[in-house]
Design a protein around this motif. Sequence first.
Motif, PDB file in Angstrom:
ATOM      1  N   THR A  74       9.342   3.978  -9.312  1.00  0.00           N
ATOM      2  CA  THR A  74      10.324   3.136  -8.620  1.00  0.00           C
ATOM      3  C   THR A  74      10.598   1.818  -9.337  1.00  0.00           C
ATOM      4  N   HIS A  75       9.954   1.591 -10.494  1.00  0.00           N
ATOM      5  CA  HIS A  75      10.185   0.382 -11.280  1.00  0.00           C
ATOM      6  C   HIS A  75       9.903  -0.884 -10.475  1.00  0.00           C
ATOM      7  N   GLN A  76       8.710  -0.959  -9.875  1.00  0.00           N
ATOM      8  CA  GLN A  76       8.355  -2.173  -9.142  1.00  0.00           C
ATOM      9  C   GLN A  76       6.837  -2.307  -9.073  1.00  0.00           C
ATOM     10  N   TRP A  77       6.389  -3.549  -8.834  1.00  0.00           N
ATOM     11  CA  TRP A  77       4.973  -3.826  -8.664  1.00  0.00           C
ATOM     12  C   TRP A  77       4.608  -3.618  -7.196  1.00  0.00           C
ATOM     13  N   LEU A  78       3.547  -2.858  -6.958  1.00  0.00           N
ATOM     14  CA  LEU A  78       3.097  -2.552  -5.604  1.00  0.00           C
ATOM     15  C   LEU A  78       1.609  -2.882  -5.479  1.00  0.00           C
ATOM     16  N   PRO A  79       1.167  -3.214  -4.273  1.00  0.00           N
ATOM     17  CA  PRO A  79      -0.261  -3.480  -4.093  1.00  0.00           C
ATOM     18  C   PRO A  79      -1.099  -2.232  -4.380  1.00  0.00           C
ATOM     19  N   GLU A  80      -2.254  -2.452  -4.979  1.00  0.00           N
ATOM     20  CA  GLU A  80      -3.189  -1.341  -5.159  1.00  0.00           C
ATOM     21  C   GLU A  80      -3.797  -1.001  -3.799  1.00  0.00           C
ATOM     22  N   VAL A  81      -3.690   0.274  -3.418  1.00  0.00           N
ATOM     23  CA  VAL A  81      -4.189   0.687  -2.112  1.00  0.00           C
ATOM     24  C   VAL A  81      -5.193   1.819  -2.298  1.00  0.00           C
ATOM     25  N   ARG A  82      -6.334   1.661  -1.664  1.00  0.00           N
ATOM     26  CA  ARG A  82      -7.367   2.681  -1.709  1.00  0.00           C
ATOM     27  C   ARG A  82      -7.274   3.539  -0.454  1.00  0.00           C
ATOM     28  N   GLU A  83      -8.289   4.278  -0.187  1.00  0.00           N
ATOM     29  CA  GLU A  83      -8.242   5.227   0.921  1.00  0.00           C
ATOM     30  C   GLU A  83      -7.967   4.536   2.244  1.00  0.00           C
ATOM     31  N   ASP A  84      -7.001   5.095   2.993  1.00  0.00           N
ATOM     32  CA  ASP A  84      -6.676   4.662   4.357  1.00  0.00           C
ATOM     33  C   ASP A  84      -6.213   3.213   4.455  1.00  0.00           C
ATOM     34  N   GLY A  85      -5.592   2.705   3.399  1.00  0.00           N
ATOM     35  CA  GLY A  85      -5.003   1.373   3.460  1.00  0.00           C
ATOM     36  C   GLY A  85      -5.912   0.246   3.023  1.00  0.00           C
ATOM     37  N   ARG A  86      -7.109   0.541   2.577  1.00  0.00           N
ATOM     38  CA  ARG A  86      -7.988  -0.514   2.067  1.00  0.00           C
ATOM     39  C   ARG A  86      -7.408  -1.087   0.770  1.00  0.00           C
ATOM     40  N   THR A  87      -7.546  -2.387   0.596  1.00  0.00           N
ATOM     41  CA  THR A  87      -7.050  -3.046  -0.612  1.00  0.00           C
ATOM     42  C   THR A  87      -8.226  -3.452  -1.501  1.00  0.00           C
ATOM     43  N   SER A  88      -7.914  -4.158  -2.569  1.00  0.00           N
ATOM     44  CA  SER A  88      -8.964  -4.644  -3.469  1.00  0.00           C
ATOM     45  C   SER A  88      -9.762  -5.783  -2.855  1.00  0.00           C
ATOM     46  N   VAL A  89      -9.285  -6.326  -1.728  1.00  0.00           N
ATOM     47  CA  VAL A  89      -9.961  -7.439  -1.052  1.00  0.00           C
ATOM     48  C   VAL A  89     -10.661  -6.920   0.200  1.00  0.00           C
ATOM     49  N   ALA A  90     -11.957  -7.114   0.299  1.00  0.00           N
ATOM     50  CA  ALA A  90     -12.699  -6.657   1.468  1.00  0.00           C
ATOM     51  C   ALA A  90     -12.157  -7.303   2.736  1.00  0.00           C
ATOM     52  N   GLY A  91     -11.946  -6.484   3.763  1.00  0.00           N
ATOM     53  CA  GLY A  91     -11.460  -6.992   5.043  1.00  0.00           C
ATOM     54  C   GLY A  91      -9.954  -7.104   5.152  1.00  0.00           C
ATOM     55  N   VAL A  92      -9.227  -6.761   4.081  1.00  0.00           N
ATOM     56  CA  VAL A  92      -7.756  -6.800   4.112  1.00  0.00           C
ATOM     57  C   VAL A  92      -7.236  -5.375   3.916  1.00  0.00           C
ATOM     58  N   TYR A  93      -6.340  -4.950   4.812  1.00  0.00           N
ATOM     59  CA  TYR A  93      -5.804  -3.593   4.819  1.00  0.00           C
ATOM     60  C   TYR A  93      -4.277  -3.657   4.853  1.00  0.00           C
ATOM     61  N   LEU A  94      -3.646  -2.627   4.320  1.00  0.00           N
ATOM     62  CA  LEU A  94      -2.191  -2.519   4.351  1.00  0.00           C
ATOM     63  C   LEU A  94      -1.788  -1.222   5.033  1.00  0.00           C
ATOM     64  N   ALA A  95      -0.658  -1.260   5.718  1.00  0.00           N
ATOM     65  CA  ALA A  95      -0.158  -0.057   6.384  1.00  0.00           C
ATOM     66  C   ALA A  95       1.354  -0.098   6.460  1.00  0.00           C
ATOM     67  N   GLY A  96       1.959   1.083   6.472  1.00  0.00           N
ATOM     68  CA  GLY A  96       3.395   1.191   6.651  1.00  0.00           C
ATOM     69  C   GLY A  96       4.175   0.881   5.396  1.00  0.00           C
ATOM     70  N   ASP A  97       5.440   0.529   5.579  1.00  0.00           N
ATOM     71  CA  ASP A  97       6.332   0.314   4.451  1.00  0.00           C
ATOM     72  C   ASP A  97       5.977  -0.927   3.640  1.00  0.00           C
ATOM     73  N   GLY A  98       5.138  -1.797   4.160  1.00  0.00           N
ATOM     74  CA  GLY A  98       4.657  -2.924   3.379  1.00  0.00           C
ATOM     75  C   GLY A  98       3.694  -2.511   2.283  1.00  0.00           C
ATOM     76  N   MET A  99       3.254  -1.256   2.337  1.00  0.00           N
ATOM     77  CA  MET A  99       2.356  -0.695   1.327  1.00  0.00           C
ATOM     78  C   MET A  99       3.132   0.240   0.403  1.00  0.00           C
ATOM     79  N   ARG A 100       3.784   1.245   0.982  1.00  0.00           N
ATOM     80  CA  ARG A 100       4.664   2.179   0.287  1.00  0.00           C
ATOM     81  C   ARG A 100       5.781   2.530   1.258  1.00  0.00           C
ATOM     82  N   VAL A 101       6.997   2.638   0.784  1.00  0.00           N
ATOM     83  CA  VAL A 101       8.111   2.969   1.672  1.00  0.00           C
ATOM     84  C   VAL A 101       8.139   4.479   1.862  1.00  0.00           C
ATOM     85  N   LEU A 102       7.586   4.916   3.009  1.00  0.00           N
ATOM     86  CA  LEU A 102       7.541   6.340   3.336  1.00  0.00           C
ATOM     87  C   LEU A 102       8.367   6.682   4.568  1.00  0.00           C
TER      88      LEU A 102
END
Length: 458
Positions: free
Chosen positions: A282-310
């Motif tokens: 998609t030619h864009q920078w996106l947050p790195e997301v691990r299993e089930d919305g976990r991010t590279s920062v402990a205690g911070v999670y992503l969900a929905g289109d703010g993570m990937r537009v699905l």
Amino acid sequence: MAQPRVIVIGAGPAGVRCAETLVAAGLRPTVIDENRRDGGQIYRRQPDNFTRPYAKLYGTEAGRAQALHESFDALRGRIDYLPETLAWNIFEGEVHVAHDGHTRSLPYDALVICSGATDRLMPVKGWHYAGTYSLGASQIALKAQACAIGSRIVFMGTGPLLYLVASQYVKAGATVAAVLDTSPLMRRVAALPKLLARPRLLRNGFVLMAGLKRAGVPVLTGITPVEIEGSPDTGVHGVTYKDAQGRTRTLACDAVAMGYHLRPETQLADLARCAFRFDQETHQWLPEVREDGRTSVAGVYLAGDGMRVLGADAAEIGGKLAAMAVLKDFGLAVQDDALRRLRAEQARMERFRQGLAQAFPWPVEQAAQLPDDAIVCRCEAITAGELRRVVCEMGAREANRAKAFSRVGMGRCQGRYCGHAGAEVIAAAAGVPVEVVGRLRGQAPVKPLPIAIQKETV
């Protein structure tokens, strides 16, 4: 043990389902919502004094919209809901929010960012004239204000949202002059194996296109935008484009709605210090997301289109998965069967997302073809020529350096609407891949705050 402090930012499909899952596990999350009411952009609620039925407002998604609204209504007494509240910064375990002229900080043990998505735009000469809107803004005008953006409207860009909003305008009785799609038809044919991962959505797409054609709306694919015709005094009065055969055409209109898919709202993830990666599809920078919305920062999670537009239904699944990740990380019980089922469903939706990226590509070549006098950054009136000058004469080949020299991305939107296209212009001028240009760094506040805002004292 004290109950963990969980904050959910956003009350769209992901945020509502996340909060619902947390509440079912016995937690009382705080839900921060920039809007007046829940629903997000896609299921935005109409004003209290409007009485349009769900079927007219949301079309094929009416049932999902109503179910989400009813779910949130049932949650209201079991969450701390902060509507009309802007999350403007995240720093050292606290979310800084603003509401009604006051700002305060909310500490958290877990933060789930469900920030949603916004329009992804590629400039065209003349897009700064009055009467040019993004697809999302056009949709808001229709849903929240019950009005069209013009009396004769051209929809231009690519992606499913282009056809959805055009169809909503036709259904509302507006005059749609044409739908101009930059993607060649054969790209969709090639992407069919991936798009078949979600046959219902694929069928809905065909229904929307067929409905537009039945209404007499010209639907043209493989076009190249040339210019939005107009003047500073009178605004938009036409669109000039090249058709699939390369012939130059002009359509009369008094409004243009444009957009190229959606892009995740990633500013809050950036402020939370989440790692990013470049997505070649998609030619864009996106947050790195691990299993089930976990991010590279402990205690911070992503969900929905703010993570990937699905899409909205995938966002609901993402919200549930992120909530389950929070619960597991706090040692609370999670149903493994439900977790496996949701993960499998999300994987199927990811394949469909890949199909959309293939069928409706981001028009990289348009950035290189922009004339020097075309405005790239509408907030600061920075032209493509100025961006090329700071690259060629000042050596600014990195996005933030070009921002410092030209002011691109320093305006009210903070690069939301010009950042992607600006990077493509810089990359083309410098002769480097766009990932080398990088991305504009997130800055607080993510949206403007009133000068007179006061810090709330406890």
